[in-house]
Design a protein around this motif. Structure first.
Motif, PDB file in Angstrom:
ATOM      1  N   PHE A 173      -5.636   2.611  14.239  1.00 36.95           N
ATOM      2  CA  PHE A 173      -5.857   1.302  13.612  1.00 36.95           C
ATOM      3  C   PHE A 173      -7.143   0.677  14.141  1.00 36.95           C
ATOM      4  O   PHE A 173      -7.745   1.158  15.093  1.00 36.95           O
ATOM      5  N   TRP A 174      -7.512  -0.420  13.480  1.00 39.21           N
ATOM      6  CA  TRP A 174      -8.711  -1.136  13.900  1.00 39.21           C
ATOM      7  C   TRP A 174      -8.466  -2.642  13.770  1.00 39.21           C
ATOM      8  O   TRP A 174      -7.524  -3.078  13.115  1.00 39.21           O
ATOM      9  N   SER A 175      -9.330  -3.404  14.419  1.00 39.96           N
ATOM     10  CA  SER A 175      -9.300  -4.865  14.285  1.00 39.96           C
ATOM     11  C   SER A 175     -10.722  -5.371  14.433  1.00 39.96           C
ATOM     12  O   SER A 175     -11.522  -4.785  15.169  1.00 39.96           O
TER      13      SER A 175
ATOM     14  N   LEU B 263       0.832  -1.216   0.000  1.00 38.27           N
ATOM     15  CA  LEU B 263       0.000   0.000   0.000  1.00 38.27           C
ATOM     16  C   LEU B 263       0.864   1.263   0.000  1.00 38.27           C
ATOM     17  O   LEU B 263       0.618   2.202  -0.762  1.00 38.27           O
ATOM     18  N   ALA B 264       1.907   1.273   0.846  1.00 39.97           N
ATOM     19  CA  ALA B 264       2.734   2.481   0.932  1.00 39.97           C
ATOM     20  C   ALA B 264       3.458   2.733  -0.394  1.00 39.97           C
ATOM     21  O   ALA B 264       3.632   3.888  -0.804  1.00 39.97           O
ATOM     22  N   GLY B 265       3.863   1.659  -1.063  1.00 37.15           N
ATOM     23  CA  GLY B 265       4.545   1.812  -2.353  1.00 37.15           C
ATOM     24  C   GLY B 265       3.625   2.408  -3.402  1.00 37.15           C
ATOM     25  O   GLY B 265       3.979   3.382  -4.087  1.00 37.15           O
TER      26      GLY B 265
ATOM     27  N   SER C   1      13.138  -8.308  -6.576  1.00 40.88           N
ATOM     28  CA  SER C   1      13.530  -7.930  -5.218  1.00 40.88           C
ATOM     29  C   SER C   1      14.731  -7.015  -5.247  1.00 40.88           C
ATOM     30  O   SER C   1      15.643  -7.199  -6.059  1.00 40.88           O
ATOM     31  N   ALA C   2      14.741  -6.065  -4.320  1.00 44.95           N
ATOM     32  CA  ALA C   2      15.941  -5.248  -4.105  1.00 44.95           C
ATOM     33  C   ALA C   2      16.911  -6.057  -3.258  1.00 44.95           C
ATOM     34  O   ALA C   2      16.508  -6.712  -2.293  1.00 44.95           O
ATOM     35  N   LYS C   3      18.179  -6.000  -3.635  1.00 42.43           N
ATOM     36  CA  LYS C   3      19.202  -6.778  -2.924  1.00 42.43           C
ATOM     37  C   LYS C   3      20.212  -5.890  -2.215  1.00 42.43           C
ATOM     38  O   LYS C   3      20.915  -6.335  -1.308  1.00 42.43           O
TER      39      LYS C   3
ATOM     40  N   SER D 294      -6.748 -11.366   7.002  1.00 38.49           N
ATOM     41  CA  SER D 294      -7.089 -12.131   8.210  1.00 38.49           C
ATOM     42  C   SER D 294      -8.558 -11.959   8.579  1.00 38.49           C
ATOM     43  O   SER D 294      -8.989 -12.407   9.645  1.00 38.49           O
ATOM     44  N   LYS D 295      -9.308 -11.304   7.700  1.00 34.16           N
ATOM     45  CA  LYS D 295     -10.742 -11.089   7.950  1.00 34.16           C
ATOM     46  C   LYS D 295     -11.514 -11.701   6.774  1.00 34.16           C
ATOM     47  O   LYS D 295     -11.711 -12.922   6.726  1.00 34.16           O
ATOM     48  N   GLY D 296     -11.908 -10.870   5.801  1.00 35.43           N
ATOM     49  CA  GLY D 296     -12.734 -11.354   4.692  1.00 35.43           C
ATOM     50  C   GLY D 296     -12.135 -12.517   3.918  1.00 35.43           C
ATOM     51  O   GLY D 296     -12.863 -13.434   3.518  1.00 35.43           O
TER      52      GLY D 296
ATOM     53  N   GLU E 227       8.640  -7.634  -4.616  1.00 38.79           N
ATOM     54  CA  GLU E 227       9.073  -9.036  -4.717  1.00 38.79           C
ATOM     55  C   GLU E 227       7.912 -10.002  -4.909  1.00 38.79           C
ATOM     56  O   GLU E 227       8.095 -11.122  -5.366  1.00 38.79           O
ATOM     57  N   GLU E 228       6.696  -9.580  -4.551  1.00 42.75           N
ATOM     58  CA  GLU E 228       5.549 -10.474  -4.768  1.00 42.75           C
ATOM     59  C   GLU E 228       5.126 -10.391  -6.235  1.00 42.75           C
ATOM     60  O   GLU E 228       5.308  -9.377  -6.887  1.00 42.75           O
ATOM     61  N   ARG E 229       4.520 -11.493  -6.699  1.00 39.25           N
ATOM     62  CA  ARG E 229       4.092 -11.525  -8.105  1.00 39.25           C
ATOM     63  C   ARG E 229       2.640 -11.063  -8.233  1.00 39.25           C
ATOM     64  O   ARG E 229       1.864 -11.641  -8.966  1.00 39.25           O
TER      65      ARG E 229
ATOM     66  N   ASP F 106      -4.305  -4.779  -0.509  1.00 34.26           N
ATOM     67  CA  ASP F 106      -4.487  -4.441   0.905  1.00 34.26           C
ATOM     68  C   ASP F 106      -4.336  -5.685   1.770  1.00 34.26           C
ATOM     69  O   ASP F 106      -4.855  -6.757   1.419  1.00 34.26           O
ATOM     70  N   ARG F 107      -3.696  -5.518   2.923  1.00 34.95           N
ATOM     71  CA  ARG F 107      -3.518  -6.683   3.808  1.00 34.95           C
ATOM     72  C   ARG F 107      -4.589  -6.835   4.892  1.00 34.95           C
ATOM     73  O   ARG F 107      -4.877  -7.967   5.285  1.00 34.95           O
ATOM     74  N   PRO F 108      -5.208  -5.753   5.419  1.00 36.69           N
ATOM     75  CA  PRO F 108      -6.176  -5.982   6.501  1.00 36.69           C
ATOM     76  C   PRO F 108      -7.241  -7.046   6.193  1.00 36.69           C
ATOM     77  O   PRO F 108      -7.562  -7.864   7.078  1.00 36.69           O
TER      78      PRO F 108
ATOM     79  N   VAL G 213       0.368 -15.150   8.353  1.00 34.77           N
ATOM     80  CA  VAL G 213      -0.580 -14.464   7.463  1.00 34.77           C
ATOM     81  C   VAL G 213      -0.013 -13.079   7.149  1.00 34.77           C
ATOM     82  O   VAL G 213      -0.205 -12.132   7.901  1.00 34.77           O
ATOM     83  N   ARG G 214       0.720 -13.001   6.067  1.00 38.14           N
ATOM     84  CA  ARG G 214       1.263 -11.704   5.642  1.00 38.14           C
ATOM     85  C   ARG G 214       0.878 -11.403   4.204  1.00 38.14           C
ATOM     86  O   ARG G 214       0.646 -10.273   3.830  1.00 38.14           O
ATOM     87  N   THR G 215       0.809 -12.463   3.388  1.00 35.50           N
ATOM     88  CA  THR G 215       0.531 -12.247   1.970  1.00 35.50           C
ATOM     89  C   THR G 215      -0.809 -12.895   1.594  1.00 35.50           C
ATOM     90  O   THR G 215      -1.338 -13.734   2.336  1.00 35.50           O
TER      91      THR G 215
ATOM     92  N   GLY H 162       5.645   3.685   5.658  1.00 31.94           N
ATOM     93  CA  GLY H 162       4.919   2.449   5.976  1.00 31.94           C
ATOM     94  C   GLY H 162       5.568   1.646   7.092  1.00 31.94           C
ATOM     95  O   GLY H 162       6.288   2.179   7.939  1.00 31.94           O
ATOM     96  N   ASP H 163       5.312   0.342   7.076  1.00 32.66           N
ATOM     97  CA  ASP H 163       5.732  -0.541   8.171  1.00 32.66           C
ATOM     98  C   ASP H 163       7.235  -0.542   8.411  1.00 32.66           C
ATOM     99  O   ASP H 163       7.682  -0.906   9.495  1.00 32.66           O
ATOM    100  N   CYS H 164       8.029  -0.212   7.395  1.00 35.30           N
ATOM    101  CA  CYS H 164       9.488  -0.302   7.550  1.00 35.30           C
ATOM    102  C   CYS H 164      10.098   0.977   8.110  1.00 35.30           C
ATOM    103  O   CYS H 164      11.292   0.999   8.423  1.00 35.30           O
TER     104      CYS H 164
END
Ligand code: FAD
Length: 385
Positions: free
Chosen positions: A300-302, A7-9, A71-73, A42-44, A30-32, A37-39, A112-114, A254-256
């Motif tokens: 944030f929300w959950s 998302l941040a990218g 991927s960046a190396k 783990s829900k829908g 790096e993902e194909r 969105d990741r939220p 559960v990340r991707t 973002g997260d990083c």
């Protein structure tokens, strides 16, 4: 150039165009997959309500050279080393997010990340399957919710004395009854030694049998590719309040990113969606030479066990005050307000009380003093306290 197509990218690419940048933009991830969105993972997605969470962004219209599966190396001044060779940049946005921590042991453990993680796990959740979830944090609670919904026998093993201990401290204890109500076996104060074939070995030497093990014990910033680049790293990519890193023409989002918060006078790294959404506009302004400041009230929300849980603020050093009864009959509607020494709102947690969240966020931003006695009465609107 933007590294990391989450998302941040993608928001960074949009912000560059929105601010009139007409040069070439390369986005590598790096993902194909196209950015998603990741939220909902783990829900829908785990609940079987949706298969795709792709971000609504027209990459063609943005005229971005999007390279999926790259991927960046490494990073050198003006050049990113990638799995497809070197790419030169004039300005760089680092948006590589975070990676889940895995535990010791040879047994299979799901995270559960991707989207691939979520679809793989979903295919295993069925009636009677024994699922062990390690960690009663945000992800653990949401995975347990979905697994119970699918009819699994779910055990959640948590090292701390309460769920959500890292995020909420002892306030997390108010959510513990939700597990039993959902038919989940919650084992607090229980350490996992290792993940084995067929389940877990606990620190006391006993075994917990499981068909599926899900590890939800947190993430680490995905910054390994920056080692040796000279960029300052300390729990993520260190930035100032403009999201500028220690290297010229390089920003992080973002997260990083661990950014300097002017509001709180500390460095924050917030692993939540709202940060990935909001930070890119400021980072891109910085790259383009404007002196914008990133200074949000984190939010944030959950969604867990049928409850909408929302949080805004930053509560370190503040005292929690309860509003409403977490043990009330029916659907509980309560909140916790963390107050500063001089009775200003530092943070608010709302459970099934979205108005408290909205009003609380404004009060945190406004910084006015509140009447703590009125605040404990849930019948009085937060904005009138
Ligand atoms: P990411 O989304 O992690 O994207 C980074 C991308 O960079 C990834 O695709 C990664 O593969 C790629 N990458 C990493 N290293 C490299 C490299 N070297 N080269 C190229 N690419 C690389 N937040 C909330 O506020 N509420 C929620 O309810 C909520 N639920 C969530 C549920 C789940 C299952 C997860 C995983 C997260 C949830 N979050 C939630 C958090 C939120 O999704 C994240 O904060 C957000 O995704 C961060 O976005 P990002 O772009 O910084 O990082």
């Amino acid at each position: 150039m933007v590294v990391g197509a989450g998302l941040a990218g993608v928001r960074s690419v949009e912000a560059l165009r929105a601010r009139g940048f007409g040069g070439g933009i390369t986005l590598i991830g790096e993902e194909r997959h196209r950015p998603y969105d990741r939220p909902p993972l783990s829900k829908g997605v785990l609940l079987g309500e949706t298969d795709s969470t792709v971000v609504d962004s027209d990459l063609d219209a943005l005229e971005v050279d999007f390279r999926a599966g790259v991927s960046a190396k490494g990073l050198h001044p003006g050049v990113v080393e990638t799995t497809e060779g070197e790419l030169a940049y004039d300005g760089l946005v680092v948006a590589t997010g975070a990676r889940p921590i895995r535990l010791r042991g040879d047994g299979p453990q799901h995270v559960v990340r991707t989207i691939d993680d979520a679809l793989r796990l979903r295919s295993l959740l069925s009636e009677g399957t024994r699922v062990a979830v390690i960690g009663a944090g945000w992800i653990g609670a949401e995975v347990a919710t979905a697994a119970r919904r699918a009819g699994c026998a779910v055990t959640v093993v948590e090292a701390a004395a309460t769920p959500l201990a890292a995020a909420l401290g002892r306030v997390g204890a108010y959510t513990a009854p939700w597990y039993a109500e959902a038919g989940v076996d919650l084992r607090l104060g229980t350490m996992v030694a290792s993940v084995e074939h067929g389940g877990l070995t606990l620190a006391d030497g006993s075994a917990l049998e499981a068909d599926v093990v899900v590890t939800g014990v947190g993430v680490r910033p995905a910054t390994e590719w920056l080692a040796g680049s000279g960029i300052r790293l300390d729990n993520g990519v260190v930035t100032d309040e403009h999201l500028r890193t220690s290297l010229p023409d390089v920003v992080a989002v973002g997260d990083c990113a661990a950014w300097w918060s002017r509001r709180y006078g500390v460095r924050l790294r917030v692993e939540h969606w709202d940060t990935a959404l909001g930070a890119p506009d400021v980072a891109v302004a910085t790259l383009l030479g404007d002196a914008a400041v990133y200074d949000p009230v984190p939010y944030f929300w959950s969604e867990q066990f049928g409850h909408m849980v929302q949080y805004a603020g930053h509560h370190d050093g503040a005292r929690p005050i309860r509003r409403g009864d977490p043990e009330a009959e029916g659907k509980p509607r309560w909140a916790v307000c963390w107050m500063t020494e001089d009775d200003r709102l530092a943070a608010v947690l709302s459970v099934n009380r979205p108005r408290d969240l909205v009003q609380g966020r404004r009060l945190i931003e406004g910084g006015q003093r509140l009447d703590v006695d009125r605040l404990t009465d849930p019948a009085i609107a937060l904005r009138d306290c």
